[in-house]
Scaffold this active site. Sequence first.
Site, PDB file in Angstrom:
ATOM      1  N   ASP A 116      46.198  69.508  15.763  1.00  9.05           N
ATOM      2  CA  ASP A 116      46.690  70.544  16.657  1.00  9.05           C
ATOM      3  C   ASP A 116      46.053  71.898  16.314  1.00  9.05           C
ATOM      4  O   ASP A 116      45.967  72.278  15.140  1.00  9.05           O
ATOM      5  CB  ASP A 116      48.219  70.619  16.462  1.00  9.05           C
ATOM      6  CG  ASP A 116      48.927  71.384  17.542  1.00  9.05           C
ATOM      7  OD1 ASP A 116      48.920  70.915  18.695  1.00  9.05           O
ATOM      8  OD2 ASP A 116      49.488  72.457  17.237  1.00  9.05           O
ATOM      9  N   GLU A 175      41.880  69.526  18.273  1.00  9.59           N
ATOM     10  CA  GLU A 175      42.209  70.270  19.488  1.00  9.59           C
ATOM     11  C   GLU A 175      41.524  71.630  19.391  1.00  9.59           C
ATOM     12  O   GLU A 175      42.152  72.640  19.104  1.00  9.59           O
ATOM     13  CB  GLU A 175      43.729  70.449  19.651  1.00  9.59           C
ATOM     14  CG  GLU A 175      44.075  70.981  21.029  1.00  9.59           C
ATOM     15  CD  GLU A 175      45.300  71.874  21.102  1.00  9.59           C
ATOM     16  OE1 GLU A 175      45.697  72.232  22.222  1.00  9.59           O
ATOM     17  OE2 GLU A 175      45.857  72.246  20.056  1.00  9.59           O
ATOM     18  N   ASP A 224      49.438  62.653  15.566  1.00 13.28           N
ATOM     19  CA  ASP A 224      49.204  64.078  15.785  1.00 13.28           C
ATOM     20  C   ASP A 224      49.513  64.800  14.482  1.00 13.28           C
ATOM     21  O   ASP A 224      50.590  64.606  13.910  1.00 13.28           O
ATOM     22  CB  ASP A 224      50.135  64.570  16.899  1.00 13.28           C
ATOM     23  CG  ASP A 224      49.502  65.613  17.780  1.00 13.28           C
ATOM     24  OD1 ASP A 224      48.993  66.600  17.234  1.00 13.28           O
ATOM     25  OD2 ASP A 224      49.540  65.441  19.002  1.00 13.28           O
ATOM     26  N   HIS A 262      48.628  66.610  27.764  1.00 13.20           N
ATOM     27  CA  HIS A 262      50.015  67.012  27.996  1.00 13.20           C
ATOM     28  C   HIS A 262      50.177  68.523  28.150  1.00 13.20           C
ATOM     29  O   HIS A 262      51.285  68.994  28.399  1.00 13.20           O
ATOM     30  CB  HIS A 262      50.885  66.510  26.836  1.00 13.20           C
ATOM     31  CG  HIS A 262      50.522  67.175  25.542  1.00 13.20           C
ATOM     32  ND1 HIS A 262      49.302  66.946  24.917  1.00 13.20           N
ATOM     33  CD2 HIS A 262      51.163  68.090  24.777  1.00 13.20           C
ATOM     34  CE1 HIS A 262      49.233  67.693  23.827  1.00 13.20           C
ATOM     35  NE2 HIS A 262      50.349  68.387  23.716  1.00 13.20           N
ATOM     36  N   ASP A 263      49.098  69.288  27.951  1.00 13.17           N
ATOM     37  CA  ASP A 263      49.183  70.752  28.050  1.00 13.17           C
ATOM     38  C   ASP A 263      48.565  71.308  29.333  1.00 13.17           C
ATOM     39  O   ASP A 263      48.806  72.469  29.678  1.00 13.17           O
ATOM     40  CB  ASP A 263      48.422  71.406  26.883  1.00 13.17           C
ATOM     41  CG  ASP A 263      49.108  71.205  25.550  1.00 13.17           C
ATOM     42  OD1 ASP A 263      50.354  71.085  25.528  1.00 13.17           O
ATOM     43  OD2 ASP A 263      48.401  71.157  24.529  1.00 13.17           O
TER      44      ASP A 263
HETATM   45  C1  NOJ Z   1      48.896  72.431  21.108  1.00 18.82           C
HETATM   46  C2  NOJ Z   1      49.798  71.343  21.569  1.00 18.82           C
HETATM   47  O1  NOJ Z   1      49.041  70.396  22.269  1.00 18.82           O
HETATM   48  C3  NOJ Z   1      50.857  71.994  22.412  1.00 18.82           C
HETATM   49  O2  NOJ Z   1      51.615  71.063  23.141  1.00 18.82           O
HETATM   50  C4  NOJ Z   1      51.704  72.843  21.514  1.00 18.82           C
HETATM   51  O3  NOJ Z   1      52.636  73.562  22.277  1.00 18.82           O
HETATM   52  C5  NOJ Z   1      50.862  73.831  20.716  1.00 18.82           C
HETATM   53  N1  NOJ Z   1      49.642  73.287  20.230  1.00 18.82           N
HETATM   54  C6  NOJ Z   1      51.623  74.309  19.532  1.00 18.82           C
HETATM   55  O4  NOJ Z   1      51.739  73.251  18.612  1.00 18.82           O
END
Ligand code: NOJ
Length: 533
Positions: A215, A266, A113, A328-329
């Site tokens: 990210d 992302e 990541d 995971h989000d």
């Molecule tokens: C996206 C990540 O997947 C998430 O988990 C994170 O909180 C935010 N970006 C900030 O890095």
Amino acid sequence: MQNRSNEYRMSRPQTEPDLWWQEGVLYQIYPRSFFDSSGDGVGDLAGIISKIDYLSSLGISGIWLSPIYPSPMKDFGYDISDYLDVDPTFGDLSTFDRLLSELHSCGIKLIMDLVPNHTSDRHEWFIEASSSITSPKRNFYIWADPGPDGGPPNNWKASFGGSAWTYHEPTGQYYLHSFLPEQPDLNWRNPEVADAIRDVMRFWFDRGVDGFRIDVVHMLAKDPELKDDPPDNPFAHVLSRPEVHDYVRLLRATADEYEGRMLVGETFVLDVDYLLEFYGNGADELHLAFNFPFALCGWNARYMAKILERTLEKIPAGARPCFMFSNHDLPRHPRRFGEASIKPAAVLLLSLPGTPFVYMGEEIGMTGKTPPKERLLDPGGRDGARTPFQWNRSPNAGFCPPDIEPWLPVSDDYESVNVEVEETDPSSTLSLYRRMISYRNGSAALKRGSYSPLRIEDKLWVFTRKADDDEVLVAVNMSDEPADVDLSSAFANPLRVAVSSLRELEGSVISQDIQIPPNSALVAEPVASEASS
Ligand code: NOJ
């Protein structure tokens, strides 16, 4: 070569190694929650190493590992205080090297990541930058004088709530943070920032990593005039900034210094056309961009097909779409689509054109219920998606020792939803994922074939995939009622069900008039083409 146990049935070999990200199935590991080998209640790298046979048995071609770098863990690793090391919670660089080499020896690639939008406020760059207004690192971050009323410079909001600006008393300016105040945003207008992040990439590429998941890559550029956002668009200051593509091209150029590496972004935007801009001309920006509009449009074939079709129409020639349902989000997709969707969604995800990512635990049907209030930890309320992986029916689901409290509670369905139980059940979700990945790995039509819709209704999606003379039918019934489908316009010969969410249908021969049972999906291939191959 390791002498590996036979604990897990081995899948068919993965797809061609140099097509790992184009044609393979990729798998996300959230390391805190995968397997705790040290007994502190938090997953670690040695834990992943001890589960490589399991990973291999899935038939996946690569892993995306969420951050493992040193971090104060305010955002569980997305607040990085050192890009070039491993947090002791997870292990150390030598354990990392061992993980990488063991994965590679099993034909599995590793994607790290990369978090280039912000660091932790404990990163030495920010400590230096905040030491004085004239610090040589000051311009690594985004600072602004107070607004006319002495408050924040504008109305920008942080993603976790509140103002995106925090006042730094000692130097009398505000700094920007798109997430927590402990995650100051880097200033990509400063070319030294790009240089520094490119060096981070080289550090890990030199160690042998195969790619990066980047990210919030769509957020790297911000309005330099610091204009207020309109009330209906709190992200106006980061969206549609053309400079972001210059930054992504720099990241791509860095990956292109090496053979066969990959960048997946992302791209958390809901407009497909905008998302596809991050592929650049198909060869100069991201290799893959997560299709969030698809993941988030709901369990509805009409909406999904519309997004898929727009994606295929607009994506640059030669580039590949990239699909996932969970990460995971996001609340795990059984929470958003309903639990009846678990198996048909597996067949759908693994039948789509493009590269699929499976989020750890989805392959056993983890549902991701939100833990009780008193156990919540995440500033973004995403704990449900991150509960420990369920390995077996022992206390703590085998994730950590029974007498240790795991960092997040194990979901209470672990006695029936776990690897050990599903391993021996041919009709389990795990068995279906394995069969479906294995079938996909051997199917030119699914890996690289064209897509043609046959019938699309809100709750019914029937399409074909075709590569040369390899053709398959995919039918997904998302409703609680059976669906009758007439295939005579598409197939002259009967079809044999190759994989189905209903195990008992596999191997059966179906005619042109088929009935798809409720909440089920199948992949079928013409009988004649199978006989002649
Ligand atoms: C996206 C990540 O997947 C998430 O988990 C994170 O909180 C935010 N970006 C900030 O890095």
